[in-house]
Design a protein around this motif. Structure first.
Motif, PDB file in Angstrom:
ATOM      1  N   GLN A  12      98.509   2.223 -23.990  1.00  0.00           N
ATOM      2  CA  GLN A  12      98.127   0.816 -24.149  1.00  0.00           C
ATOM      3  C   GLN A  12      97.826   0.510 -25.605  1.00  0.00           C
ATOM      4  N   PRO A  13      97.965  -0.748 -26.001  1.00  0.00           N
ATOM      5  CA  PRO A  13      97.578  -1.127 -27.368  1.00  0.00           C
ATOM      6  C   PRO A  13      96.151  -0.694 -27.670  1.00  0.00           C
ATOM      7  N   GLY A  14      95.961  -0.158 -28.874  1.00  0.00           N
ATOM      8  CA  GLY A  14      94.665   0.371 -29.255  1.00  0.00           C
ATOM      9  C   GLY A  14      94.476   1.836 -28.935  1.00  0.00           C
ATOM     10  N   GLY A  15      95.392   2.397 -28.176  1.00  0.00           N
ATOM     11  CA  GLY A  15      95.284   3.792 -27.776  1.00  0.00           C
ATOM     12  C   GLY A  15      95.778   4.751 -28.842  1.00  0.00           C
ATOM     13  N   GLN A 116     109.901   9.589 -27.407  1.00  0.00           N
ATOM     14  CA  GLN A 116     109.716   8.149 -27.225  1.00  0.00           C
ATOM     15  C   GLN A 116     108.229   7.811 -27.201  1.00  0.00           C
ATOM     16  N   VAL A 117     107.854   6.828 -27.995  1.00  0.00           N
ATOM     17  CA  VAL A 117     106.503   6.257 -27.970  1.00  0.00           C
ATOM     18  C   VAL A 117     106.627   4.806 -27.558  1.00  0.00           C
ATOM     19  N   THR A 118     105.925   4.455 -26.500  1.00  0.00           N
ATOM     20  CA  THR A 118     105.933   3.082 -26.006  1.00  0.00           C
ATOM     21  C   THR A 118     104.500   2.582 -25.939  1.00  0.00           C
ATOM     22  N   VAL A 119     104.241   1.492 -26.646  1.00  0.00           N
ATOM     23  CA  VAL A 119     102.903   0.894 -26.667  1.00  0.00           C
ATOM     24  C   VAL A 119     102.986  -0.440 -25.940  1.00  0.00           C
ATOM     25  N   SER A 120     102.378  -0.482 -24.789  1.00  0.00           N
ATOM     26  CA  SER A 120     102.498  -1.670 -23.946  1.00  0.00           C
ATOM     27  C   SER A 120     101.340  -1.715 -22.964  1.00  0.00           C
TER      28      SER A 120
END
Length: 121
Positions: A12-15, A116-120
């Motif tokens: 998640q954003p901020g993680g 893969q890095v996914t920020v969501s």
């Protein structure tokens, strides 16, 4: 040269995430290691680089203060600690080796398959 990246995922954003770059078949301690990222349709972007002696460390402006690169030569590994992640950090992250931290991405070698890095949210 061959490097293997790991540690990516969905956050998640901020993680935070910590990526690892392990050298296969050679001693990583003699090389500068760069982290790069790429999104579909765009070129590979330099994120951070650490020299063989760790006396030179650089970051892209977009990640300064949030990402930290480090190396453990005994483990033949370079890390990228990523904090305060943002959706725009979403990309495939790669590491590669060079003799120095060059601005020329084409001078790096040993590219792995990426992680893969996914920020969501």
């Amino acid at each position: 040269l061959h490097l293997v990246e790991s540690g990516g995922g969905l956050v998640q954003p901020g993680g935070s995430l910590r990526l690892s770059c392990v050298a296969s078949g050679f001693r990583l301690q003699y090389y500068a290691i760069g982290w790069f990222r790429q999104v579909p349709g765009k070129g590979r972007e330099g994120v951070s680089c650490i020299s063989s002696s760790s006396d030179t460390i650089s970051y892209a402006d977009s990640v300064k203060g949030r990402f930290t690169i480090s190396r453990d030569n005994a483990k033949n590994t370079v890390y990228l600690q990523m904090n305060s992640l943002r959706p725009e950090d979403t990309a495939v992250y790669y590491c590669a080796a060079d003799f120095d931290c060059s601005d020329d991405v084409t001078s790096f070698d040993g590219w792995g398959q990426g992680t893969q890095v996914t920020v969501s949210s």
